[in-house]
Design an enzyme around this catalytic site. Structure first.
Site, PDB file in Angstrom:
ATOM      1  N   ASP A 100       8.369 115.882 -14.670  1.00  0.00           N
ATOM      2  CA  ASP A 100       9.431 116.760 -15.183  1.00  0.00           C
ATOM      3  C   ASP A 100       9.148 118.220 -14.832  1.00  0.00           C
ATOM      4  O   ASP A 100       9.004 119.085 -15.708  1.00  0.00           O
ATOM      5  CB  ASP A 100       9.577 116.613 -16.692  1.00  0.00           C
ATOM      6  N   GLY A 137       0.308 118.106 -28.936  1.00  0.00           N
ATOM      7  CA  GLY A 137      -0.065 119.100 -27.934  1.00  0.00           C
ATOM      8  C   GLY A 137       0.429 118.846 -26.532  1.00  0.00           C
ATOM      9  O   GLY A 137       0.171 119.652 -25.638  1.00  0.00           O
ATOM     10  N   GLY A 194      10.254 108.441 -27.953  1.00  0.00           N
ATOM     11  CA  GLY A 194      11.235 107.564 -28.564  1.00  0.00           C
ATOM     12  C   GLY A 194      11.954 108.132 -29.770  1.00  0.00           C
ATOM     13  O   GLY A 194      12.800 107.459 -30.365  1.00  0.00           O
ATOM     14  N   ASN A 231      19.456 115.213 -28.248  1.00  0.00           N
ATOM     15  CA  ASN A 231      18.006 115.320 -28.410  1.00  0.00           C
ATOM     16  C   ASN A 231      17.517 116.631 -27.802  1.00  0.00           C
ATOM     17  O   ASN A 231      17.782 116.920 -26.622  1.00  0.00           O
ATOM     18  CB  ASN A 231      17.326 114.133 -27.739  1.00  0.00           C
ATOM     19  N   SER A 260      18.924 114.108 -23.961  1.00  0.00           N
ATOM     20  CA  SER A 260      18.546 112.801 -23.433  1.00  0.00           C
ATOM     21  C   SER A 260      19.060 111.692 -24.334  1.00  0.00           C
ATOM     22  O   SER A 260      19.218 111.890 -25.541  1.00  0.00           O
ATOM     23  CB  SER A 260      17.024 112.673 -23.304  1.00  0.00           C
ATOM     24  N   GLU A 283      19.160 111.683 -19.059  1.00  0.00           N
ATOM     25  CA  GLU A 283      18.355 112.814 -19.526  1.00  0.00           C
ATOM     26  C   GLU A 283      18.108 113.781 -18.379  1.00  0.00           C
ATOM     27  O   GLU A 283      18.627 113.609 -17.280  1.00  0.00           O
ATOM     28  CB  GLU A 283      17.030 112.344 -20.125  1.00  0.00           C
ATOM     29  N   HIS A 309      14.267 114.877 -12.597  1.00  0.00           N
ATOM     30  CA  HIS A 309      14.134 116.247 -13.083  1.00  0.00           C
ATOM     31  C   HIS A 309      14.304 117.288 -11.973  1.00  0.00           C
ATOM     32  O   HIS A 309      13.351 117.913 -11.504  1.00  0.00           O
ATOM     33  CB  HIS A 309      12.810 116.447 -13.806  1.00  0.00           C
TER      34      HIS A 309
END
Length: 465
Positions: free
Chosen positions: A40, A95, A119, A155, A175, A208, A269
């Site tokens: 991404d 993190g 999820g 989301n 997404s 997404e 992405h």
């Protein structure tokens, strides 16, 4: 020799020369070296001579390159910690920051990042900024948008930023769950300037990683379908739809990058770096020759028949016969002074004059590539467009600022002049930006005038980042 030739011809001639020369130059896929790992990836950002590649990882991970090919010298924004607001927004966050994206606005570079757990739609997008990427001083600005875990919410992950022809900045994100949304960004705060508009997907479709760009009259919405994060078993593919409005509706969805292409599996992405008239496009892919490791990929995007296509077959850091998007100081060859809005006025009609450069935002201009050979010139302080006043086609007509309306009086071309200077030509009149009376004084007025070949019609484009 190639660079010298480009400097001696007009923009139109330059584009033709590039295409003629490149047809005879063997092109090959760009093979990345060093540390090409990526998932991404953000749109590539350039600060001075260095490109920055932000991607999913602990602390918001990034790497650097000076040639788009060899990547290394990694770092993180937050190190091993993270801002305290995240603990309340996303309980269980550990993190791993997802899917960052970067943009330059005013005096700062902004990096948007996602915090979530796999999820779940209990997520948030935050933003951090620094005045320099090469010598960073990161300041976290907190949350931009949040989702609370609802099954039909957009989301709050996968932020992507772009600057429109009128200078406005928009963030798309989302997404699965509730689909994809877009909102305008306040360029002073980095936060939302408007409500969120749903633009695509929803109902738990496998969609997404949106990214919007504009070319000519169309906005293009790129996104992935399928499932990520499964290495060589990923079902990701990149799709594209288009609209005449940033807020949609986006229609005629079609495939841009298939699930598998040689060693590359599951691309995803999109981000686009507009440099020298080229569209350098980044994605990640899973390398089938390296155990499904996620890596950075850089391709070239071109538009034909109103739709984009992608290729790996291009030479390293090409010049496609245009000007790089970015923030610029525009300096007169004759006087050494810079174009500014007089008295730092932010209202329509503010006059464009020349003045000694003092690093004010009213002396800096966003150059925005429209993909048609024309450019917008948007003042960084007022976010209004350089404009031929009164839609005049007469020599001596005043140059001022006005809300961007998309007319020919607000569209400009750059013609190369020997010595790395440019002429700035109005699409409306065919005349050039001119310091009135060949003046070297502060506050001398800027007008349009027939081409004279004199130095008061020559400009140096000095990129500010």
């Amino acid at each position: 020799m190639f660079s010298a030739l480009l400097q001696s011809v007009s923009l139109t001639q330059r584009a033709l020369l590039v295409s003629l020369l490149l047809c005879c130059v063997p092109a090959s896929a760009l093979e990345l070296t060093g540390i090409p790992n990526s998932h991404d990836p953000a749109t590539l950002m350039k600060d001075g001579d260095t490109y920055f590649h932000f991607t999913t990882g602990g602390g918001v991970w990034y790497s650097r390159s000076t040639d788009l090919t060899d990547w290394g010298n990694p770092g993180t924004i937050f190190g091993s910690g993270w801002p305290s607001w995240i603990n309340d927004a996303v309980p269980g966050f550990e993190g791993e920051f997802w899917a960052p994206d970067a943009i330059q606005m005013g005096d700062y570079f902004y990096v948007y990042y996602s915090v979530s757990t796999f999820g779940s739609s209990r997520s948030a997008i935050g933003v951090v900024r620094t005045p320099s990427l090469k010598n960073p001083n990161w300041q976290d600005l907190g949350m931009v948008v949040q989702s609370y875990g609802g099954s039909d919410e957009i989301n709050a992950i996968d932020a992507a930023l772009f600057r429109d022809h009128d200078g406005r900045v928009y963030m798309s994100y989302g997404s699965w769950f509730g689909g994809l949304g877009v909102a305008e960004i306040n360029q002073s705060t980095g936060k939302l300037a408007s409500g969120v508009t749903k633009i695509y997907g929803g109902g738990h479709q496998s969609i997404e990683a949106p990214y919007i760009t504009r070319n000519g009259d169309y906005y293009y919405l790129f996104f992935t379908r399928g499932k990520c994060c499964q290495g060589s078993n990923s079902t990701y593919k990149v799709q594209v739809a288009r609209s005449t409005s940033v807020f949609g509706p986006y229609t005629d969805e079609r495939n841009l990058l298939p699930n598998e292409d040689g060693k590359r599996k599951g691309p995803g992405h999109i981000g686009i770096l507009k440099q020298d008239g080229c569209n350098f496009t980044t994605t990640h892919y899973y390398d089938l020759n390296d155990g499904g490791t996620a890596k950075l990929d850089i391709q070239m995007m071109t538009f034909s028949g109103g739709w984009p296509s992608m290729t790996h077959n291009f030479n390293n850091i090409m010049d496609c016969g245009g000007t790089s998007e970015g923030l610029y100081q525009i300096q007169s060859r004759r006087s050494g002074k810079s174009l500014e809005i007089e008295y730092a006025d932010t209202e329509n009609g503010g006059n464009v004059v020349q003045y000694d450069f003092n690093n004010g935002l009213h002396q800096q201009w966003y150059v925005i590539d429209q993909g048609t050979g024309n450019y917008s010139l948007i003042n960084a302080l007022s976010l209004k467009s350089m404009d031929v006043w009164g839609v005049s086609t007469s020599a001596g007509a005043n140059i001022a600022q006005y809300d961007y309306l998309g007319g020919d009086g607000q569209r400009w071309q750059f013609n190369s002049v020997t010595g790395n200077y440019v002429e700035i030509e109005s699409e409306l009149s065919g005349m050039l930006l001119d310091v009135y009376g060949n003046s070297t004084e502060n506050q001398a007025n800027i007008v349009q005038w027939d081409r004279t070949g004199r130095s008061n019609q020559h400009w140096t484009m000095i990129r500010q980042y």
